[in-house]
Design an enzyme around this catalytic site. Structure first.
Site, PDB file in Angstrom:
ATOM      1  N   CYS A   1      28.424  14.588  17.148  1.00 30.78           N
ATOM      2  CA  CYS A   1      27.233  15.330  17.599  1.00 30.78           C
ATOM      3  C   CYS A   1      26.244  14.456  18.379  1.00 30.78           C
ATOM      4  O   CYS A   1      25.326  14.980  19.007  1.00 30.78           O
ATOM      5  CB  CYS A   1      26.533  15.976  16.420  1.00 30.78           C
TER       6      CYS A   1
ATOM      7  N   HIS B   1      19.108  17.309  17.801  1.00 28.53           N
ATOM      8  CA  HIS B   1      20.400  17.953  17.577  1.00 28.53           C
ATOM      9  C   HIS B   1      20.180  19.148  16.650  1.00 28.53           C
ATOM     10  O   HIS B   1      19.448  19.066  15.668  1.00 28.53           O
ATOM     11  CB  HIS B   1      21.367  16.946  16.958  1.00 28.53           C
TER      12      HIS B   1
ATOM     13  N   ASN C   1      25.503  24.999  14.839  1.00 28.99           N
ATOM     14  CA  ASN C   1      25.678  23.602  15.253  1.00 28.99           C
ATOM     15  C   ASN C   1      26.823  23.532  16.265  1.00 28.99           C
ATOM     16  O   ASN C   1      27.979  23.741  15.910  1.00 28.99           O
ATOM     17  CB  ASN C   1      25.979  22.763  14.009  1.00 28.99           C
TER      18      ASN C   1
HETATM   19  N1  COA Z   1      26.541  30.777   0.596  1.00 26.80           N
HETATM   20  C1  COA Z   1      26.096  30.846  -0.665  1.00 26.80           C
HETATM   21  N2  COA Z   1      26.117  29.791  -1.476  1.00 26.80           N
HETATM   22  C2  COA Z   1      26.592  28.637  -0.988  1.00 26.80           C
HETATM   23  C3  COA Z   1      27.079  28.512   0.312  1.00 26.80           C
HETATM   24  C4  COA Z   1      27.040  29.650   1.114  1.00 26.80           C
HETATM   25  N3  COA Z   1      27.480  29.640   2.386  1.00 26.80           N
HETATM   26  N4  COA Z   1      27.487  27.243   0.500  1.00 26.80           N
HETATM   27  C5  COA Z   1      27.265  26.584  -0.632  1.00 26.80           C
HETATM   28  N5  COA Z   1      26.727  27.425  -1.551  1.00 26.80           N
HETATM   29  C6  COA Z   1      26.340  27.151  -2.924  1.00 26.80           C
HETATM   30  C7  COA Z   1      27.006  25.917  -3.473  1.00 26.80           C
HETATM   31  O1  COA Z   1      28.285  26.223  -3.957  1.00 26.80           O
HETATM   32  C8  COA Z   1      26.044  25.516  -4.553  1.00 26.80           C
HETATM   33  O2  COA Z   1      26.271  26.315  -5.684  1.00 26.80           O
HETATM   34  P1  COA Z   1      26.220  25.672  -7.156  1.00 26.80           P
HETATM   35  O3  COA Z   1      24.814  25.174  -7.292  1.00 26.80           O
HETATM   36  O4  COA Z   1      26.570  26.838  -8.013  1.00 26.80           O
HETATM   37  O5  COA Z   1      27.238  24.593  -7.112  1.00 26.80           O
HETATM   38  C9  COA Z   1      24.674  25.916  -4.008  1.00 26.80           C
HETATM   39  O6  COA Z   1      24.950  26.865  -2.953  1.00 26.80           O
HETATM   40  C10 COA Z   1      23.915  24.752  -3.423  1.00 26.80           C
HETATM   41  O7  COA Z   1      24.803  24.026  -2.583  1.00 26.80           O
HETATM   42  P2  COA Z   1      24.376  22.742  -1.834  1.00 26.80           P
HETATM   43  O8  COA Z   1      25.542  22.161  -1.121  1.00 26.80           O
HETATM   44  O9  COA Z   1      23.632  21.859  -2.786  1.00 26.80           O
HETATM   45  O10 COA Z   1      23.337  23.378  -0.801  1.00 26.80           O
HETATM   46  P3  COA Z   1      22.420  22.667   0.225  1.00 26.80           P
HETATM   47  O11 COA Z   1      21.022  23.104   0.052  1.00 26.80           O
HETATM   48  O12 COA Z   1      22.677  21.183   0.315  1.00 26.80           O
HETATM   49  O13 COA Z   1      22.912  23.316   1.588  1.00 26.80           O
HETATM   50  C11 COA Z   1      24.209  22.744   3.505  1.00 26.80           C
HETATM   51  C12 COA Z   1      24.234  23.109   2.022  1.00 26.80           C
HETATM   52  C13 COA Z   1      25.639  22.482   3.963  1.00 26.80           C
HETATM   53  C14 COA Z   1      23.624  23.918   4.266  1.00 26.80           C
HETATM   54  C15 COA Z   1      23.316  21.496   3.711  1.00 26.80           C
HETATM   55  O14 COA Z   1      23.685  20.504   2.789  1.00 26.80           O
HETATM   56  C16 COA Z   1      23.409  20.928   5.103  1.00 26.80           C
HETATM   57  O15 COA Z   1      23.075  21.579   6.063  1.00 26.80           O
HETATM   58  N6  COA Z   1      23.821  19.651   5.210  1.00 26.80           N
HETATM   59  C17 COA Z   1      23.923  19.001   6.493  1.00 26.80           C
HETATM   60  C18 COA Z   1      25.184  19.427   7.173  1.00 26.80           C
HETATM   61  C19 COA Z   1      25.192  19.084   8.629  1.00 26.80           C
HETATM   62  O16 COA Z   1      24.194  19.112   9.286  1.00 26.80           O
HETATM   63  N7  COA Z   1      26.389  18.781   9.136  1.00 26.80           N
HETATM   64  C20 COA Z   1      26.594  18.512  10.504  1.00 26.80           C
HETATM   65  C21 COA Z   1      26.141  17.148  10.853  1.00 26.80           C
HETATM   66  S1  COA Z   1      26.230  16.893  12.577  1.00 26.80           S
END
Ligand code: COA
Length: 326
Positions: free
Chosen positions: A111, A249, A279
C-alpha cells in the site's frame, strides 16, 4: 529540479460491493463495518479487468488531464500488489496497451507503493536533469507516468469476514514532470520498511488468500504514519500547521482519525474517500489525490502531505507544494 504532478486520472470498476451485499456473504453487519472501518462500499473488477487494464485506463485519463500523448512519456513506473502474473511486469502490459515508447517497470511496496513509485520517479528525473546539465545540454526531459493499480478482491477470501470487508479494486495515475517553481513540487520524502513484520499481512507462499493480523497492523500503522509524516515534514522544514491537504492511505477511518489527532492535522484538511472504495492499496493515494483535485482542493500553492503504509511492513511519506496548471 524537482518533480511535480501535472495530471491525474482514475479507473474505477463498475460493480459495487456494498455492506448489505457482505451481510449476505458472511456473518457481519453494515453497522459493524461502518463503525470499525468507515467503509460503506468497494468496487470489484469485472472478469475481464486486471491491474493492467485498470492501470491503462487510469494512465490514459491522467495523460488526457495533462494534455499529453503517449509519445510524450519518458518512463512508466507501476505500483501494484496484485500484478497480473509473477512476471513479466504489469508495467509492460500498460506500456503496450497505451502505446508508450519508454522504459516500464513495477514497484512492489504494497500500500506504500505509489509513494515509493513517485519518489523513484523523482530520483530518475533528477538524474536526467543532472546528466543533461553535465553534458552541456538543456536540463529537463520528458514527463513520466506513475500508476497505482490493484485488484485486491482477487486475493481476499470471500468467506473471511475479517478481511473481505476491507479491500476493493481500482487504479489511479499521475503524470509527473519537472517542477517549474523553485519551491514547488516534491519537497521531501521518507521511505521505510521492517521485513520482520512480513507475517502481519501477506499472501503466504503457495497460498491463494491474504492473511492479516488486523489489530497489530492497526496499532503499527498509526505509529509509522505519524513518525514518517513527521520526518517528511521536518525534512521540508515544515510543521503540521503548514499542511493544507493531508492525503493518507485509505485503509480504515479510525486509523486516519488517530493519525490526524496525533499529528495535529484537522479532519477538514484531510482527504477521506474510503467509504466508497475501501482499501485499494497502491491505488488509494492517487485515487484520493485525483478526487481532491477534481473537487477543487488542489489549485496551486497548497502544501500536500501524502503518507502510506502497508504489508512488509512498508511506509512512505512525501511533502509536495502543488503547482498551478501552466
Ligand atoms: N463483522 C462482525 N464482526 C467481526 C467482523 C466483521 N466483519 N470481523 C471481525 N469481527 C469480530 C471478531 O471476530 C471479534 O469478535 P470476538 O471479540 O468475538 O472475537 C470482534 O469482531 C473484534 O474483532 P477485532 O479484530 O478485535 O476488531 P477490530 O476493532 O480490531 O477491527 C479490523 C478489525 C480488521 C477492522 C481492524 O483491526 C483494522 O482495520 N486493522 C487494520 C487493517 C488494515 O488496515 N489492513 C491493511 C493495511 S494496508
Amino acid at each position: 529540479m524537482g518533480l511535480t504532478i501535472t495530471g491525474l486520472g482514475t479507473a474505477i470498476p463498475e460493480q459495487r460491493l456494498t455492506n448489505a451485499d457482505l451481510e449476505r456473504m458472511v456473518d457481519t453487519s453494515d453497522a459493524w463495518i461502518v463503525e470499525r472501518t468507515g467503509i460503506r462500499e468497494r468496487r470489484v473488477a469485472a472478469p475481464d479487468e486486471t491491474s493492467a487494464t485498470l492501470g491503462t485506463d487510469a494512465a490514459a485519463a491522467a495523460l488526457k488531464d495533462a494534455g499529453l500523448t503517449p509519445d510524450d512519456i519518458g518512463l512508466l513506473v507501476v505500483a501494484t500488489t496484485t500484478p497480473v502474473q509473477l512476471f513479466p511486469s504489469t508495467a509492460v502490459r500498460i506500456q503496450d496497451s497505451l502505446g508508450l515508447r519508454c522504459g516500464a517497470f513495477d514497484v512492489m511496496a504494497a500500500c506504500s507503493g505509489f509513494v515509493y513509485g513517485l519518489v523513484t520517479a523523482a530520483g530518475m528525473m533528477t538524474v536526467d536533469a543532472g546528466l543533461k546539465a553535465a553534458s552541456g545540454g538543456q536540463p529537463g526531459g520528458r514527463p513520466f507516468l506513475v500508476v497505482g493499480t490493484e485488484t485486491l478482491t482477487r486475493v481476499v477470501d470471500p468467506t473471511d469476514r475479517s478481511t473481505c470487508i476491507l479491500f476493493g479494486d481500482g487504479a489511479g495515475a499521475a503524470v509527473v514532470d519537472h517542477s517549474v517553481e523553485a519551491d514547488g513540487g516534491l519537497l521531501s520524502w521518507d521511505l521505510g520498511s521492517d521485513g520482520s513484520l512480513v507475517s502481519l499481512l501477506e499472501v503466504p507462499p503457495g497460498e491463494r488468500w491474504l492473511r492479516m493480523e488486523g489489530k497489530e497492523v492497526f496499532r503499527r500503522a498509526v505509529r509509522v504514519v505519524v513518525e514518517s509524516s513527521s520526518t517528511a515534514l521536518q525534512k521540508a522544514g515544515m510543521t503540521p500547521e503548514d499542511v493544507d491537504l493531508f492525503v493518507p492511505h485509505q485503509a480504515n477511518v479510525r486509523i486516519i482519525d488517530a493519525v490526524c489527532s496525533r499529528i495535529g492535522i484537522p479532519l477538514d484538511r484531510t482527504v477521506v474517500n474510503l467509504d466508497r472504495y475501501g482499501n485499494t492499496s497502491a491505488a488509494s493515494i492517487p485515487l484520493a489525490l485525483a478526487e481532491a483535485a477534481e473537487a477543487g482542493r488542489l489549485t496551486g500553492g497548497e502544501v500536500v502531505l501524502i503518507s502510506g503504509f502497508g504489508a512488509g511492513m512498508t511506509w512512505a511519506s512525501a511533502v509536495l507544494r502543488w503547482e498551478p496548471r501552466q
